[in-house]
Design a protein around this motif. Structure first.
Motif, PDB file in Angstrom:
ATOM      1  N   HIS A   1     -24.645  10.707  70.225  1.00  0.00           N
ATOM      2  CA  HIS A   1     -23.392  10.327  69.585  1.00  0.00           C
ATOM      3  C   HIS A   1     -22.919   9.068  70.310  1.00  0.00           C
ATOM      4  N   THR A   2     -22.563   8.036  69.552  1.00  0.00           N
ATOM      5  CA  THR A   2     -22.191   6.755  70.158  1.00  0.00           C
ATOM      6  C   THR A   2     -20.729   6.378  69.938  1.00  0.00           C
ATOM      7  N   GLY A   3     -19.943   7.253  69.343  1.00  0.00           N
ATOM      8  CA  GLY A   3     -18.574   6.916  69.006  1.00  0.00           C
ATOM      9  C   GLY A   3     -18.467   6.377  67.592  1.00  0.00           C
ATOM     10  N   ASP A   4     -19.528   5.756  67.101  1.00  0.00           N
ATOM     11  CA  ASP A   4     -19.580   5.231  65.734  1.00  0.00           C
ATOM     12  C   ASP A   4     -20.464   6.086  64.837  1.00  0.00           C
ATOM     13  N   GLY A   5     -21.023   7.134  65.360  1.00  0.00           N
ATOM     14  CA  GLY A   5     -21.961   7.971  64.622  1.00  0.00           C
ATOM     15  C   GLY A   5     -23.066   8.423  65.556  1.00  0.00           C
ATOM     16  N   GLU A   6     -24.204   8.770  64.970  1.00  0.00           N
ATOM     17  CA  GLU A   6     -25.327   9.239  65.767  1.00  0.00           C
ATOM     18  C   GLU A   6     -26.533   8.335  65.572  1.00  0.00           C
ATOM     19  N   VAL A   7     -27.329   8.245  66.634  1.00  0.00           N
ATOM     20  CA  VAL A   7     -28.608   7.542  66.585  1.00  0.00           C
ATOM     21  C   VAL A   7     -29.652   8.456  67.209  1.00  0.00           C
ATOM     22  N   THR A   8     -30.896   8.277  66.810  1.00  0.00           N
ATOM     23  CA  THR A   8     -31.991   9.045  67.385  1.00  0.00           C
ATOM     24  C   THR A   8     -32.748   8.151  68.344  1.00  0.00           C
ATOM     25  N   ALA A   9     -32.959   8.666  69.550  1.00  0.00           N
ATOM     26  CA  ALA A   9     -33.638   7.909  70.602  1.00  0.00           C
ATOM     27  C   ALA A   9     -34.903   8.658  71.002  1.00  0.00           C
ATOM     28  N   GLY A  10     -36.037   7.961  70.956  1.00  0.00           N
ATOM     29  CA  GLY A  10     -37.309   8.541  71.347  1.00  0.00           C
ATOM     30  C   GLY A  10     -37.741   8.038  72.711  1.00  0.00           C
ATOM     31  N   PRO A  11     -38.963   8.349  73.113  1.00  0.00           N
ATOM     32  CA  PRO A  11     -39.466   7.932  74.415  1.00  0.00           C
ATOM     33  C   PRO A  11     -39.308   6.425  74.634  1.00  0.00           C
ATOM     34  N   GLY A  12     -38.775   6.087  75.790  1.00  0.00           N
ATOM     35  CA  GLY A  12     -38.568   4.682  76.154  1.00  0.00           C
ATOM     36  C   GLY A  12     -37.192   4.156  75.806  1.00  0.00           C
TER      37      GLY A  12
ATOM     38  N   HIS B   1     -19.511   9.383  74.030  1.00  0.00           N
ATOM     39  CA  HIS B   1     -20.924   9.708  73.882  1.00  0.00           C
ATOM     40  C   HIS B   1     -21.099  11.230  73.925  1.00  0.00           C
ATOM     41  N   GLY B   2     -22.233  11.679  73.443  1.00  0.00           N
ATOM     42  CA  GLY B   2     -22.624  13.070  73.471  1.00  0.00           C
ATOM     43  C   GLY B   2     -24.095  13.108  73.105  1.00  0.00           C
ATOM     44  N   PHE B   3     -24.725  14.264  73.224  1.00  0.00           N
ATOM     45  CA  PHE B   3     -26.143  14.333  72.883  1.00  0.00           C
ATOM     46  C   PHE B   3     -26.547  15.743  72.486  1.00  0.00           C
ATOM     47  N   ARG B   4     -27.620  15.797  71.688  1.00  0.00           N
ATOM     48  CA  ARG B   4     -28.171  17.076  71.240  1.00  0.00           C
ATOM     49  C   ARG B   4     -29.626  16.868  70.867  1.00  0.00           C
ATOM     50  N   ASN B   5     -30.320  17.980  70.717  1.00  0.00           N
ATOM     51  CA  ASN B   5     -31.700  17.925  70.252  1.00  0.00           C
ATOM     52  C   ASN B   5     -31.724  18.450  68.820  1.00  0.00           C
ATOM     53  N   ALA B   6     -31.755  17.534  67.868  1.00  0.00           N
ATOM     54  CA  ALA B   6     -31.808  17.910  66.461  1.00  0.00           C
ATOM     55  C   ALA B   6     -33.249  18.039  65.977  1.00  0.00           C
ATOM     56  N   GLY B   7     -34.206  17.764  66.858  1.00  0.00           N
ATOM     57  CA  GLY B   7     -35.615  17.787  66.489  1.00  0.00           C
ATOM     58  C   GLY B   7     -36.243  19.154  66.599  1.00  0.00           C
ATOM     59  N   LEU B   8     -37.557  19.159  66.441  1.00  0.00           N
ATOM     60  CA  LEU B   8     -38.320  20.412  66.450  1.00  0.00           C
ATOM     61  C   LEU B   8     -39.092  20.642  67.744  1.00  0.00           C
ATOM     62  N   ILE B   9     -39.082  19.665  68.654  1.00  0.00           N
ATOM     63  CA  ILE B   9     -39.778  19.820  69.935  1.00  0.00           C
ATOM     64  C   ILE B   9     -38.786  19.588  71.076  1.00  0.00           C
ATOM     65  N   PRO B  10     -39.064  20.142  72.262  1.00  0.00           N
ATOM     66  CA  PRO B  10     -38.153  19.938  73.389  1.00  0.00           C
ATOM     67  C   PRO B  10     -38.003  18.456  73.748  1.00  0.00           C
ATOM     68  N   VAL B  11     -36.845  18.138  74.296  1.00  0.00           N
ATOM     69  CA  VAL B  11     -36.571  16.797  74.806  1.00  0.00           C
ATOM     70  C   VAL B  11     -36.600  16.861  76.317  1.00  0.00           C
ATOM     71  N   ARG B  12     -37.237  15.867  76.919  1.00  0.00           N
ATOM     72  CA  ARG B  12     -37.204  15.685  78.377  1.00  0.00           C
ATOM     73  C   ARG B  12     -36.692  14.277  78.606  1.00  0.00           C
ATOM     74  N   ALA B  13     -35.664  14.160  79.423  1.00  0.00           N
ATOM     75  CA  ALA B  13     -35.044  12.858  79.648  1.00  0.00           C
ATOM     76  C   ALA B  13     -34.519  12.773  81.078  1.00  0.00           C
ATOM     77  N   LEU B  14     -34.173  11.566  81.466  1.00  0.00           N
ATOM     78  CA  LEU B  14     -33.572  11.298  82.775  1.00  0.00           C
ATOM     79  C   LEU B  14     -32.130  10.893  82.566  1.00  0.00           C
ATOM     80  N   CYS B  15     -31.296  11.180  83.546  1.00  0.00           N
ATOM     81  CA  CYS B  15     -29.910  10.743  83.501  1.00  0.00           C
ATOM     82  C   CYS B  15     -29.498  10.301  84.900  1.00  0.00           C
TER      83      CYS B  15
END
Length: 163
Positions: free
Chosen positions: A78-89, A100-114
């Motif tokens: 969530h970017t304040g203006d809507g949602e975008v999908t971010a993949g590897p990289g 901002h906010g985040f969720r996994n709307a996909g079908l596979i687990p997400v692994r990320a760094l923060c």
């Protein structure tokens, strides 16, 4: 006299298993470095998010910045203006004051760094984990109360407000 935090005398090597695992509301936060390791400069975590899991509803930080870097899967941000999908990289910089906010709307687990700068927000996750472990339910009200301790507030876009 300066207010600088002393830096360690030598580099700190963390092995893959070194860190603090904090499971909060279905998100596995694995803090590789916390403020205790970095003199308060930053905290660094790897997190895992199962499919269909909300990582964080839209919110705003006034006391720190967050940087998300996706390693695997697709993170819906969530970017304040809507949602975008971010993949590897993909990298999202959620600086102070930006919704901002985040969720996994996909079908596979997400692994990320923060990365959190300055450090300290890792204590929010510790506090929520301790409360839930003691029997509290992770309600929106409980999370809002803990967030307020760390200069964080909920965010609702004008377009999300009922007319």
């Amino acid at each position: 006299m300066t207010d600088q935090i002393p830096t360690p005398a030598r580099p700190l090597l963390r092995r893959p298993q070194d860190g603090e695992l904090i499971d909060v509301a279905g998100v596995e936060h694995f803090f590789r470095l916390t403020g205790e390791h970095t003199g308060g400069h930053f905290a660094f975590e790897e997190f895992n998010l199962a499919p269909g899991t909300i990582g964080a509803r839209p919110h705003v930080h006034d006391g720190h910045d967050e940087y998300f870097y996706v390693l695997e899967g697709e993170l819906t941000l969530h970017t304040g203006d809507g949602e975008v999908t971010a993949g590897p990289g993909h990298l999202l910089a959620a600086t102070r004051g930006t919704p901002h906010g985040f969720r996994n709307a996909g079908l596979i687990p997400v692994r990320a760094l923060c990365l959190y700068t300055p450090a300290g927000y890792e204590n929010y996750f510790r506090d929520v984990h301790a409360a839930v472990s003691a029997g509290a339910e992770a309600t929106d009200g409980l999370l809002a109360e803990f967030r307020s301790r760390y200069r964080t507030s909920s965010y609702q876009a004008a377009s999300d407000t009922p007319q």
